[in-house]
Design a protein around this motif. Structure first.
Motif: not given
Length: 277
Positions: A107-114, A134-139
């Motif tokens: 999410v942005g520059e923050e890693t949320r999973g790997a 909820d409702n945040e965009e994840i790349s």
């Protein structure tokens, strides 16, 4: 739910009393889904909290404790991940990556999973736990073993406790054609489908520069070239080239592993093919 026994226990053993109704178990160190070979949570640890989903109200009774000497599972992919109270899970396959590459959620520059991709059924895939609100965009990104970071065109919206992909159905990842973090080369070898295959397989490429003429070479496990696949020069964009499992003389090759090699730029690109009887 908290895990109360004083010692570590295998997830399946700990959940034995509610196994018939269990949907999934999530902790900060992975996800366990019954009968899913990509599950990443293997053990439950004393004193840790877990989110347990069942299909109806149940009473959980621990069946006993595991041996104190059982080795703890070490996580090699959660370094640098922001751990949050809520998370979702994604079961994804990535035919243009390789086993050992890492699927990353940001999410942005923050890693949320790997999570490292594994090859269980003839293609690279992973069950990824993504910490989110909820409702945040994840790349989504693929980090190759060489360190290259390739962005996927797939975008997801955060939804706590949601499951995207439920085994044996997978979310299929596609590379972003506009990713500035993709390898600099005129043609990119994306993957092949089906793989393994019996009659024919379609090899997918992306031509980044107009006028490029791709040449694919097929090699057997002895390193002998058995077939060359050519395509005329074309416009930039996606391209598929079929191979029917035959050599240059049109003879059917024996079943086994073959290597598809594309020379583009400084470094050749390769992908493994499995030909079945």
């Amino acid at each position: 739910a908290a895990y109360y026994p004083a010692s570590q226990m295998d997830v399946a053993d700990a959940m034995q009393s509610i196994a018939a109704n269990l949907e999934q178990v999530k902790g900060t160190d992975g996800v366990y889904i019954p009968s899913n070979p990509y599950s990443t949570l293997e053990f439950m640890e004393a004193g840790k909290g877990y989110w347990i989903e069942v299909d109806s109200p149940q009473s959980l009774v621990y069946q006993g404790t595991a041996e104190e000497t059982r080795a703890k599972v070490e996580s090699s992919t959660n370094s640098g991940i922001r751990v949050m109270p809520g998370s979702m899970s994604i079961l994804a396959r990535c035919d243009w990556a390789g086993a050992g590459d890492t699927l990353i959620a940001k999410v942005g520059e923050e890693t949320r999973g790997a999570q490292s991709l594994i090859d269980v059924e003839g293609f690279p895939a992973a069950l990824l736990q993504v910490f989110c609100v909820d409702n945040e965009e994840i790349s989504l990104f693929i980090k190759t073993k060489s360190g290259a970071l390739i962005q996927s065109e797939n975008r997801i919206i955060g939804a706590v406790n949601a499951e995207l992909g439920r085994y044996p159905e997978f979310m299929v990842l596609k590379p972003s054609l506009q990713s500035s973090q993709s390898p600099a080369m005129g043609i990119r070898l994306l993957g092949t489908y089906p793989n393994p295959f019996k009659h024919s397989t379609s090899i997918s490429l992306n031509i980044l520069e107009e006028g490029e003429s791709p040449q694919l070479d097929i090699y057997n496990i002895k390193g002998q070239r058995v077939r060359s696949l050519n395509a005329p020069k074309g416009v930039a964009g996606p391209l598929e080239i079929s191979w029917d499992g035959t050599d240059e003389e049109g003879r059917r090759l024996s079943s086994g592993i073959y290597l598809c090699r594309l020379q583009s730029g400084i470094k050749p690109q390769c992908i493994k093919l499995m030909l079945l009887k």
